[in-house]
Write an enzyme that holds these catalytic residues in place. Structure first.
Site, PDB file in Angstrom:
ATOM      1  N   HIS A 210      -4.226   1.189   7.225  1.00  0.00           N
ATOM      2  CA  HIS A 210      -2.915   1.306   7.427  1.00  0.00           C
ATOM      3  C   HIS A 210      -2.978   2.771   6.315  1.00  0.00           C
ATOM      4  O   HIS A 210      -2.565   4.207   7.000  1.00  0.00           O
ATOM      5  CB  HIS A 210      -1.544   0.364   7.683  1.00  0.00           C
ATOM      6  CG  HIS A 210      -0.325   1.068   7.386  1.00  0.00           C
ATOM      7  ND1 HIS A 210       0.151   0.569   8.141  1.00  0.00           N
ATOM      8  CD2 HIS A 210      -0.198   2.094   6.835  1.00  0.00           C
ATOM      9  CE1 HIS A 210       1.508   1.480   7.757  1.00  0.00           C
ATOM     10  NE2 HIS A 210       1.609   2.334   7.136  1.00  0.00           N
ATOM     11  N   GLU A 211      -2.926   2.819   5.366  1.00  0.00           N
ATOM     12  CA  GLU A 211      -2.790   3.458   4.489  1.00  0.00           C
ATOM     13  C   GLU A 211      -4.221   4.878   4.391  1.00  0.00           C
ATOM     14  O   GLU A 211      -3.870   6.298   4.675  1.00  0.00           O
ATOM     15  CB  GLU A 211      -3.411   3.256   3.062  1.00  0.00           C
ATOM     16  CG  GLU A 211      -3.157   1.877   2.110  1.00  0.00           C
ATOM     17  CD  GLU A 211      -0.867   2.466   3.011  1.00  0.00           C
ATOM     18  OE1 GLU A 211      -0.593   3.393   2.732  1.00  0.00           O
ATOM     19  OE2 GLU A 211      -0.480   1.210   3.273  1.00  0.00           O
TER      20      GLU A 211
ATOM     21  N   HIS B 250      -2.794   7.592   7.216  1.00  0.00           N
ATOM     22  CA  HIS B 250      -2.161   8.445   5.816  1.00  0.00           C
ATOM     23  C   HIS B 250      -2.837   9.653   5.782  1.00  0.00           C
ATOM     24  O   HIS B 250      -2.092  10.593   5.686  1.00  0.00           O
ATOM     25  CB  HIS B 250      -0.704   8.174   5.256  1.00  0.00           C
ATOM     26  CG  HIS B 250      -0.020   6.548   5.755  1.00  0.00           C
ATOM     27  ND1 HIS B 250       0.986   7.274   5.870  1.00  0.00           N
ATOM     28  CD2 HIS B 250       0.152   5.425   5.377  1.00  0.00           C
ATOM     29  CE1 HIS B 250       2.374   6.500   6.337  1.00  0.00           C
ATOM     30  NE2 HIS B 250       1.520   5.387   5.701  1.00  0.00           N
TER      31      HIS B 250
ATOM     32  N   GLN C 211       3.095  10.489   1.141  1.00  0.00           N
ATOM     33  CA  GLN C 211       4.268   9.364   1.363  1.00  0.00           C
ATOM     34  C   GLN C 211       5.014   9.741   0.697  1.00  0.00           C
ATOM     35  O   GLN C 211       6.253   9.879  -0.011  1.00  0.00           O
ATOM     36  CB  GLN C 211       4.102   7.805   1.794  1.00  0.00           C
ATOM     37  CG  GLN C 211       3.383   7.656   2.246  1.00  0.00           C
ATOM     38  CD  GLN C 211       3.202   5.681   2.830  1.00  0.00           C
ATOM     39  OE1 GLN C 211       2.243   5.866   2.318  1.00  0.00           O
ATOM     40  NE2 GLN C 211       4.565   4.754   3.336  1.00  0.00           N
TER      41      GLN C 211
ATOM     42  N   CYS D 279       6.093   0.225   7.648  1.00  0.00           N
ATOM     43  CA  CYS D 279       5.425   1.057   6.829  1.00  0.00           C
ATOM     44  C   CYS D 279       7.267   2.002   5.549  1.00  0.00           C
ATOM     45  O   CYS D 279       7.960   1.832   6.391  1.00  0.00           O
ATOM     46  CB  CYS D 279       5.147   2.503   7.838  1.00  0.00           C
ATOM     47  SG  CYS D 279       4.853   3.945   6.811  1.00  0.00           S
ATOM     48  N   LEU D 280       6.837   1.992   4.651  1.00  0.00           N
ATOM     49  CA  LEU D 280       7.656   2.177   3.529  1.00  0.00           C
ATOM     50  C   LEU D 280       8.262   3.485   4.192  1.00  0.00           C
ATOM     51  O   LEU D 280       9.536   3.616   3.942  1.00  0.00           O
ATOM     52  CB  LEU D 280       7.210   2.387   1.851  1.00  0.00           C
ATOM     53  CG  LEU D 280       6.786   1.357   1.728  1.00  0.00           C
ATOM     54  CD1 LEU D 280       5.992   1.191   0.873  1.00  0.00           C
ATOM     55  CD2 LEU D 280       7.728  -0.344   1.560  1.00  0.00           C
TER      56      LEU D 280
ATOM     57  N   GLY E 163       0.750  -1.004  -0.374  1.00  0.00           N
ATOM     58  CA  GLY E 163      -0.247  -0.013   0.063  1.00  0.00           C
ATOM     59  C   GLY E 163       0.871   1.076  -0.247  1.00  0.00           C
ATOM     60  O   GLY E 163       1.832   1.315   0.474  1.00  0.00           O
TER      61      GLY E 163
HETATM   62 ZN    ZN Z   1       2.902   3.371   5.927  1.00  0.00          ZN
END
Ligand code: ZN
Length: 196
Positions: A143-144, A147, A50, A101-102, A45
């Protein structure tokens, strides 16, 4: 085009993102770039903040997990674009899952979330949908969605665990982390022995 992923500690990750209109410039290209950036970083995701854009857009591909024995995906994966999403309802037994998380490389922690999420969103063609997701699909969406609300999974872990991670999180803000994809850090880290 692969875009740099914005690291923990950057303000854009803390803003509540704005909705967009169907006429948003070069939306198709932006979504294509987000997919490419996400796959390049082996993510499931990616949310627009991000990549530095404070807009309500995220992409999810859990189809990748169907064959991943480690994650034991016991449901059909989804590949979807979520625009202007609004969570209408969360329900079901909360369960723990180790999230990553990226934007926060090399850190994973168990996060508890309700199992089911009911969400209204527009797809990449600006068609409106209201759907329910659960299991890992629901988890990735939650999660997304965080963000685009300016939240991170580290906000949802125990205060003790957060204290234990404090130094590593600070290192990430300085770019002191090994990462195999392109990132953008809030503070440029200079090695102490660097020749200036
Ligand atoms: Zn994340």
């Amino acid at each position: 085009m692969i875009l740099p992923i914005i690291a923990y500690g950057t303000h854009v990750l803390r803003r509540q993102a704005d909705p967009i209109a169907a006429e948003y410039p070069e939306l198709e290209k932006l979504i294509a770039n987000m997919w490419e950036t996400m796959y390049n970083a082996h993510g499931v995701g990616l949310a627009a903040p991000q990549i530095g854009l404070s807009i309500r857009l995220f992409v999810v591909d859990s189809v990748q997990l169907e064959d991943d024995e480690e994650r034991e995906m016991e449901q059909t994966g989804i590949k979807k674009v979520f625009i202007n999403a609004q969570i209408l309802h969360e329900d079901g037994e909360p369960w723990l899952y180790e999230e990553g998380c990226l934007s926060i490389p090399d850190i994973r922690a168990e996060v508890s979330r309700p199992d089911l999420v009911r969400i209204r969103y527009f797809d990449e063609n600006f068609q409106e949908h209201t759907e329910e997701f659960d299991g890992l699909n629901g988890r990735i969406i939650q999660h997304e969605y965080d963000h685009i609300e300016g939240k991170l999974f580290t906000d949802r872990i125990s205060p003790l665990k957060r204290r234990l991670l404090k130094n590593r999180l600070e290192d990430i803000t300085k770019g002191k982390v090994d990462v195999r994809y392109k990132m953008k850090f809030p503070i440029r880290y200079v090695e102490s022995n660097a020749q200036l």
